[in-house]
Design an enzyme around this catalytic site. Structure first.
Site, short mmCIF file in Angstrom:
data_model
loop_
_atom_site.label_atom_id
_atom_site.label_comp_id
_atom_site.label_asym_id
_atom_site.label_seq_id
_atom_site.Cartn_x
_atom_site.Cartn_y
_atom_site.Cartn_z
N GLU A 152 35.26 34.60 37.89
CA GLU A 152 35.72 35.64 36.95
C GLU A 152 35.20 35.33 35.54
O GLU A 152 35.97 35.14 34.59
CB GLU A 152 37.25 35.78 36.99
N GLU B 161 37.84 37.37 46.59
CA GLU B 161 39.30 37.39 46.37
C GLU B 161 39.79 38.79 46.64
O GLU B 161 39.34 39.76 46.00
CB GLU B 161 39.66 36.98 44.93
O1 AHR Z 1 44.06 34.12 43.21
C1 AHR Z 1 44.69 33.90 42.00
C2 AHR Z 1 43.79 34.10 40.80
O2 AHR Z 1 43.41 35.44 40.76
C3 AHR Z 1 42.48 33.36 40.82
O3 AHR Z 1 42.59 32.06 40.34
C4 AHR Z 1 41.63 34.18 39.89
O4 AHR Z 1 40.28 34.11 40.22
C5 AHR Z 1 42.18 35.58 40.06
O5 AHR Z 1 42.41 36.19 38.84
#
Ligand code: AHR
Length: 557
Positions: free
Chosen positions: A211, A356
């Site tokens: 991110e 994710e």
């Molecule tokens: O999965 C939790 C968090 O969500 C991760 O650390 C981040 O990459 C995202 O914002």
């Protein structure tokens, strides 16, 4: 086909409901079923015009140092009273093995950009302690590179290592990769051997930062790309089994070695297509002999008003449907990013990886809200099924996905509490979907009914079909309608389908969850169906259920 596709029994039921919905039209204005006609809900399974593999890595997982995601959930240490092998809890390993998890992303997430790999190697008593920003708790570094690699060895998975691009250096990343993968007796390889692993490890994927637009350093795509170039050029995998030949390195990187490591660039969030556009523009301008990345990531969580605002298990029926509608947005998001990637990379050499995803809800099981430990209900399994079906349909571009997160965090597969462990509805869903790993997607033509959810319309049935490597045909059938049993009649060319069997996952209520007191409230059960005489085979789908069914053309004896 129109709604006429339902069987007469379900037509009647739906017809009744439709009349009711007219009577209560004011009450039900944001949730109504469309009219029903009478013929069977035929599901025509076709042959693809071109082969499309549902890559096994679409069923990947994500495991970050958050709360009990690692400590307590995976790592208990060798001296724990909880049964373990080399410090890794046996119950969790046994449960996860059944999912045939192809790949695991570690150590983060946001944590990846705070992680310093050297602090997690060597004698455990000498390891560095730090504050982990997730909950401001002490990160003891007891679980580091060797423990992660041992964990994936035990569950027979593959490594997706996310290196620190935010707060470490190019040298740190380069050294970490050399430490993990060098076979030649370099100083780092010797150090690895002294720490107990003479053989080089394999790293299937490497991610550079996380991110980048947010917790990874609040960078623009341009800023991130200029940092990325140096990491990508120098952080090399030295495992002889994963290396390129010299000629590859210059002209055709990776083509001669299917085991070559895949480089993942941190990508966009949700519908931020501008980030993807900039990354792809810069990728296309880079010298062809040195691609800066082989895959671009995308993060998308299903949630409404920001993370942690939606109740994990206390919700109304309308909230269930709203989540289903939100889960279906994954398709729009993938198509938007894929369209941009197609412009710069029409040959689809760059994979889109959703590293994710999941339902991010209120952490109602957490002792510390920053541990992100939340309940997991039938609704979560249904939206996971819808999402996996979407990944399969978009498999021409989407090559890996990693649900957040595997143990105790967000939409977990397993939950632990001290020595106890339970599996979640989402666990059962992933187990049922194992036959789709590396299967060939088959087109499905059907016309399900529809449900109006606010200003959106969602289908009553989500169907996906695939041919497994052994030639058998599998269906993933999701009955989204939580009030009616629906029926489908699969048609497979001119071949008569005689029998079908598989598993169905459902429960009395969409917000049913497993708990330590009731660990098997939501569970999959086996089902089978047989054609009666010369009639077409019918598969019934209980309300709010996911069925994974194998078709058989063999005659019944
Ligand atoms: O999965 C939790 C968090 O969500 C991760 O650390 C981040 O990459 C995202 O914002």
């Amino acid at each position: 086909m129109t709604l006429s596709s339902f069987t007469s029994k379900s037509s009647l039921m739906l017809g009744k409901l439709f009349s009711l919905s007219l009577v209560f039209s004011v009450l039900l204005s944001s949730l109504s079923l469309s009219p029903v006609a009478s013929s069977a809900n035929t599901l025509i399974i076709g042959e693809p015009s071109e082969e499309l593999t549902i890559h096994r890595d679409l069923f990947g997982q994500f495991s970050e140092h958050i709360g009990e995601g690692i400590y307590g959930g995976i790592w208990v240490g060798k001296d724990s009273a909880i049964e373990n092998v080399n410090g890794i809890r046996t119950d969790v390993v046994n449960a996860l093995k059944a999912l045939k998890i192809p790949v695991i992303r570690w150590p983060g997430g946001c944590f990846a950009d705070q992680y310093h790999w050297r602090e997690g190697i060597g004698p455990r008593e000498d390891r560095v302690s730090r504050l982990n920003a997730w909950g401001n708790i002490i990160e003891t570094n007891q679980f580091g590179s060797h423990e992660f690699m041992e964990f994936i060895r035990q569950i027979d998975s593959k490594a997706y290592i996310n290196v620190n691009l935010g707060s470490a250096t190019v040298k740190d990343a380069t050294d970490w990769l050399e430490y993990l993968t060098a076979a030649a007796p370099t100083s780092l390889a010797k150090e690895r051997a002294e720490n107990g692993h003479p053989e080089p490890y394999k790293v299937k994927y490497i991610g550079f930062g996380n991110e980048a637009w947010g917790c990874g350093g609040a960078m623009t795509a341009g800023e991130y790309f200029s940092r990325l170039k140096r990491y990508s050029t120098f952080a090399l995998n030295l495992n002889p089994e994963q290396q390129f030949s010299g000629i590859d390195l210059l002209f055709d990187r990776g083509a001669s070695n299917p085991h070559a490591m895949i480089k993942v660039a941190a990508g966009a969030n949700d519908l931020d297509t501008e980030f993807t556009e900039k990354m792809m523009q810069l990728w296309a301008q880079a010298p062809g002999y040195l691609p800066i990345f082989d895959a671009l990531s995308l993060h998308h969580y299903t949630m409404s008003r920001g993370p942690m605002s939606d109740s994990a298990s206390e919700f109304e029926h309308s909230e269930y449907l709203r989540f289903v509608a939100m889960a279906q947005e994954m398709d729009t998001i993938l198509k938007a990013h894929s369209a941009i990637m197609d412009k710069y990379d029409p040959e689809r050499s760059v994979g889109l990886v959703v590293d994710e995803w999941g339902n991010w809800l209120k952490p109602d099981l957490a002792t510390n809200p920053a541990f992100l430990k939340q309940n997991n209900t039938l609704r979560d399994a249904i939206t996971a099924g819808i999402t996996l079906n979407i990944f399969a349909r978009n498999a021409a571009r989407v090559k890996m996905a990693n649900i957040a997160q595997m143990v105790n965090v967000i939409q977990a597969m397993v939950l632990t509490q001290g020595e106890a462990m339970i599996v979640t509805p989402t666990y059962h869903l992933f187990k049922m979907y194992v036959p789709f790993q590396d299967a060939q997607l088959l087109p499905v033509d059907h016309k399900p009914g529809t449900i109006n959810v606010g200003d959106k319309t969602i289908p009553t049935i989500d169907a996906m079909a695939a041919r497994a490597n052994d030639g058998s045909v599998w269906l993933a059938l999701i009955n989204i309608d939580s009030e009616h049993t629906l029926t489908v009649e699969p048609v497979l060319g001119t071949v008569a389908i005689k029998k079908a069997a598989g598993d169905v996952l459902t429960s009395a209520q969409v917000n049913d969850a497993n708990s330590f007191k009731h660990p098997n409230r939501v569970n999959a059960r086996q089902v089978s169906f047989a054609a009666k005489g010369s009639q077409p085979l019918k598969i019934t789908l209980p309300p709010a259920s996911v069925s994974v069914i194998q078709l058989s053309t063999k005659a019944i004896k």
